[in-house]
Design a protein around this motif. Structure first.
Motif, PDB file in Angstrom:
ATOM      1  N   GLU A 102       0.831  -1.207   0.000  1.00  0.00           N
ATOM      2  CA  GLU A 102       0.000   0.000   0.000  1.00  0.00           C
ATOM      3  C   GLU A 102       0.866   1.258   0.000  1.00  0.00           C
ATOM      4  O   GLU A 102       0.590   2.217  -0.726  1.00  0.00           O
ATOM      5  N   GLN A 103       1.909   1.243   0.812  1.00  0.00           N
ATOM      6  CA  GLN A 103       2.797   2.404   0.892  1.00  0.00           C
ATOM      7  C   GLN A 103       3.523   2.650  -0.421  1.00  0.00           C
ATOM      8  O   GLN A 103       3.707   3.799  -0.832  1.00  0.00           O
ATOM      9  N   ILE A 104       3.925   1.595  -1.088  1.00  0.00           N
ATOM     10  CA  ILE A 104       4.624   1.738  -2.375  1.00  0.00           C
ATOM     11  C   ILE A 104       3.742   2.467  -3.378  1.00  0.00           C
ATOM     12  O   ILE A 104       4.181   3.407  -4.056  1.00  0.00           O
ATOM     13  N   TRP A 105       2.481   2.061  -3.478  1.00  0.00           N
ATOM     14  CA  TRP A 105       1.596   2.704  -4.443  1.00  0.00           C
ATOM     15  C   TRP A 105       1.274   4.141  -4.053  1.00  0.00           C
ATOM     16  O   TRP A 105       1.200   5.025  -4.912  1.00  0.00           O
ATOM     17  N   GLN A 106       1.120   4.387  -2.758  1.00  0.00           N
ATOM     18  CA  GLN A 106       0.889   5.761  -2.304  1.00  0.00           C
ATOM     19  C   GLN A 106       2.089   6.642  -2.610  1.00  0.00           C
ATOM     20  O   GLN A 106       1.935   7.786  -3.065  1.00  0.00           O
ATOM     21  N   GLN A 107       3.278   6.113  -2.399  1.00  0.00           N
ATOM     22  CA  GLN A 107       4.499   6.874  -2.677  1.00  0.00           C
ATOM     23  C   GLN A 107       4.672   7.137  -4.172  1.00  0.00           C
ATOM     24  O   GLN A 107       5.362   8.084  -4.559  1.00  0.00           O
ATOM     25  N   ASN A 108       4.042   6.304  -4.989  1.00  0.00           N
ATOM     26  CA  ASN A 108       4.095   6.499  -6.438  1.00  0.00           C
ATOM     27  C   ASN A 108       2.932   7.329  -6.963  1.00  0.00           C
ATOM     28  O   ASN A 108       2.685   7.363  -8.167  1.00  0.00           O
ATOM     29  N   GLY A 109       2.227   7.974  -6.051  1.00  0.00           N
ATOM     30  CA  GLY A 109       1.211   8.930  -6.456  1.00  0.00           C
ATOM     31  C   GLY A 109      -0.184   8.384  -6.685  1.00  0.00           C
ATOM     32  O   GLY A 109      -1.040   9.092  -7.212  1.00  0.00           O
ATOM     33  N   ILE A 110      -0.438   7.135  -6.290  1.00  0.00           N
ATOM     34  CA  ILE A 110      -1.766   6.571  -6.456  1.00  0.00           C
ATOM     35  C   ILE A 110      -2.657   7.060  -5.315  1.00  0.00           C
ATOM     36  O   ILE A 110      -2.391   6.779  -4.143  1.00  0.00           O
ATOM     37  N   THR A 111      -3.698   7.799  -5.657  1.00  0.00           N
ATOM     38  CA  THR A 111      -4.590   8.362  -4.632  1.00  0.00           C
ATOM     39  C   THR A 111      -6.039   7.929  -4.815  1.00  0.00           C
ATOM     40  O   THR A 111      -6.887   8.265  -3.975  1.00  0.00           O
ATOM     41  N   SER A 112      -6.345   7.218  -5.892  1.00  0.00           N
ATOM     42  CA  SER A 112      -7.714   6.774  -6.125  1.00  0.00           C
ATOM     43  C   SER A 112      -7.696   5.430  -6.837  1.00  0.00           C
ATOM     44  O   SER A 112      -6.695   5.059  -7.463  1.00  0.00           O
ATOM     45  N   VAL A 113      -8.809   4.714  -6.719  1.00  0.00           N
ATOM     46  CA  VAL A 113      -8.913   3.401  -7.363  1.00  0.00           C
ATOM     47  C   VAL A 113     -10.245   3.291  -8.085  1.00  0.00           C
ATOM     48  O   VAL A 113     -11.210   3.979  -7.737  1.00  0.00           O
ATOM     49  N   PRO A 114     -10.273   2.422  -9.127  1.00  0.00           N
ATOM     50  CA  PRO A 114      -9.157   1.587  -9.561  1.00  0.00           C
ATOM     51  C   PRO A 114      -8.105   2.385 -10.330  1.00  0.00           C
ATOM     52  O   PRO A 114      -8.428   3.353 -11.017  1.00  0.00           O
ATOM     53  N   THR A 115      -6.862   1.941 -10.192  1.00  0.00           N
ATOM     54  CA  THR A 115      -5.786   2.413 -11.053  1.00  0.00           C
ATOM     55  C   THR A 115      -5.131   1.185 -11.681  1.00  0.00           C
ATOM     56  O   THR A 115      -4.797   0.231 -10.975  1.00  0.00           O
ATOM     57  N   VAL A 116      -4.993   1.229 -12.986  1.00  0.00           N
ATOM     58  CA  VAL A 116      -4.438   0.095 -13.728  1.00  0.00           C
ATOM     59  C   VAL A 116      -3.082   0.506 -14.286  1.00  0.00           C
ATOM     60  O   VAL A 116      -2.979   1.487 -15.015  1.00  0.00           O
ATOM     61  N   ILE A 117      -2.047  -0.258 -13.921  1.00  0.00           N
ATOM     62  CA  ILE A 117      -0.692   0.006 -14.409  1.00  0.00           C
ATOM     63  C   ILE A 117      -0.349  -1.047 -15.462  1.00  0.00           C
ATOM     64  O   ILE A 117      -0.330  -2.239 -15.162  1.00  0.00           O
ATOM     65  N   ILE A 118      -0.066  -0.591 -16.686  1.00  0.00           N
ATOM     66  CA  ILE A 118       0.212  -1.497 -17.797  1.00  0.00           C
ATOM     67  C   ILE A 118       1.707  -1.509 -18.086  1.00  0.00           C
ATOM     68  O   ILE A 118       2.296  -0.483 -18.422  1.00  0.00           O
ATOM     69  N   ASN A 119       2.308  -2.691 -17.935  1.00  0.00           N
ATOM     70  CA  ASN A 119       3.740  -2.881 -18.215  1.00  0.00           C
ATOM     71  C   ASN A 119       4.612  -1.805 -17.568  1.00  0.00           C
ATOM     72  O   ASN A 119       5.624  -1.381 -18.136  1.00  0.00           O
ATOM     73  N   ASN A 120       4.212  -1.378 -16.383  1.00  0.00           N
ATOM     74  CA  ASN A 120       4.967  -0.371 -15.619  1.00  0.00           C
ATOM     75  C   ASN A 120       5.229   0.910 -16.415  1.00  0.00           C
ATOM     76  O   ASN A 120       6.171   1.643 -16.125  1.00  0.00           O
ATOM     77  N   ALA A 121       4.362   1.172 -17.419  1.00  0.00           N
ATOM     78  CA  ALA A 121       4.634   2.315 -18.293  1.00  0.00           C
ATOM     79  C   ALA A 121       3.431   3.218 -18.506  1.00  0.00           C
ATOM     80  O   ALA A 121       3.586   4.322 -19.014  1.00  0.00           O
ATOM     81  N   TYR A 122       2.262   2.770 -18.114  1.00  0.00           N
ATOM     82  CA  TYR A 122       1.055   3.518 -18.452  1.00  0.00           C
ATOM     83  C   TYR A 122       0.032   3.292 -17.350  1.00  0.00           C
ATOM     84  O   TYR A 122      -0.237   2.149 -16.980  1.00  0.00           O
ATOM     85  N   ALA A 123      -0.535   4.373 -16.822  1.00  0.00           N
ATOM     86  CA  ALA A 123      -1.530   4.265 -15.756  1.00  0.00           C
ATOM     87  C   ALA A 123      -2.880   4.782 -16.222  1.00  0.00           C
ATOM     88  O   ALA A 123      -2.968   5.823 -16.874  1.00  0.00           O
ATOM     89  N   ILE A 124      -3.933   4.041 -15.900  1.00  0.00           N
ATOM     90  CA  ILE A 124      -5.302   4.446 -16.209  1.00  0.00           C
ATOM     91  C   ILE A 124      -6.085   4.451 -14.907  1.00  0.00           C
ATOM     92  O   ILE A 124      -6.077   3.459 -14.168  1.00  0.00           O
ATOM     93  N   SER A 125      -6.782   5.529 -14.637  1.00  0.00           N
ATOM     94  CA  SER A 125      -7.571   5.642 -13.412  1.00  0.00           C
ATOM     95  C   SER A 125      -9.062   5.587 -13.719  1.00  0.00           C
ATOM     96  O   SER A 125      -9.510   6.080 -14.758  1.00  0.00           O
TER      97      SER A 125
END
Length: 228
Positions: free
Chosen positions: A175-198
């Motif tokens: 949980e802390q890792i994702w928060q530190q990476n700027g994730i503040t809402s869900v769902p958030t989908v990370i594709i191949n560690n290169a693209y985020a969709i909220s």
């Protein structure tokens, strides 16, 4: 040869839009199944980490947290129910005067274990249905053990994990890792560690994003090969 796709689905089992998002993501992946091999991992996020063990009445919770009145809340529910039907999911029973928001930390611990056992996707859906369709208390250890059994996991092992607080540190670290990476809402989908969709996006949005990521990575690979 199929392209490899790694997807991290960051979500909470208390989040109705996560159900919608997952349903549409699965639709997109099905459309791409002939060309893509996908590894899908569910990552923990708590919308209400301070939720007490007894939970809170859903109407009361929404009013307090979002500052909206009952009419606005009812309108939101109608919209969510309609979006749920689009992905063949029934929200109807959860949206009653008796519905409660629950603490989801223990469910995330069980999902962490289910990943190790190769049953994470099945348990995730079982948790969604238990909470949103059947209004079950998914903070209750016996309920969680029963849900584990429903996806062919050992219920006694599940009960032991819950009672002995196993995987608590691992879930908090994730949980802390994702928060530190700027994730503040869900769902958030990370594709191949290169693209985020909220958000609970339509299937076409997920499909387009996946295709874009794969095209970019293919172009980068070709460029790198030309430089060798």
């Amino acid at each position: 040869m199929k392209d490899s796709l790694d997807i991290q689905f960051i979500s909470d089992v208390m989040c109705p839009w996560c159900v919608v998002g997952l349903g549409n993501l699965n639709k997109a992946l099905e459309q791409l199944s002939d060309t893509v091999d996908t590894t899908l991992t569910f990552q923990p996020f708590e919308l209400n980490p301070k939720m007490p063990a007894e939970g809170q009445n859903l109407n009361e919770h929404i009013t307090e947290k979002y500052g909206i009145n009952k009419e606005q809340s009812d309108q939101n529910r109608v919209m969510i129910q309609a979006r749920g039907k689009e992905v063949d999911f029934d929200f109807d029973f959860n949206f009653t005067p008796e519905s409660r928001m629950r603490n989801s930390f223990d469910a995330h611990r069980l999902l962490h274990w289910a990943q190790l056992e190769g049953k994470q996707a099945e348990l995730k859906m079982a948790l969604f249905k238990a909470h949103f369709t059947h209004n079950q208390d998914i903070s209750d250890y016996q309920t969680l053990a029963n849900l584990a059994a429903s996806v062919n996991l050992d219920p006694a092992a599940a009960k032991g994990i819950l009672e002995n607080n196993h995987f608590a540190d691992e879930v908090r670290q994730q949980e802390q890792i994702w928060q530190q990476n700027g994730i503040t809402s869900v769902p958030t989908v990370i594709i191949n560690n290169a693209y985020a969709i909220s958000g609970g996006q339509p299937a076409e949005v997920f499909k387009s994003a996946i295709e874009e990521v794969l095209e970019k990575q293919k172009a980068e690979k070709q460029k790198a090969e030309q430089l060798v």
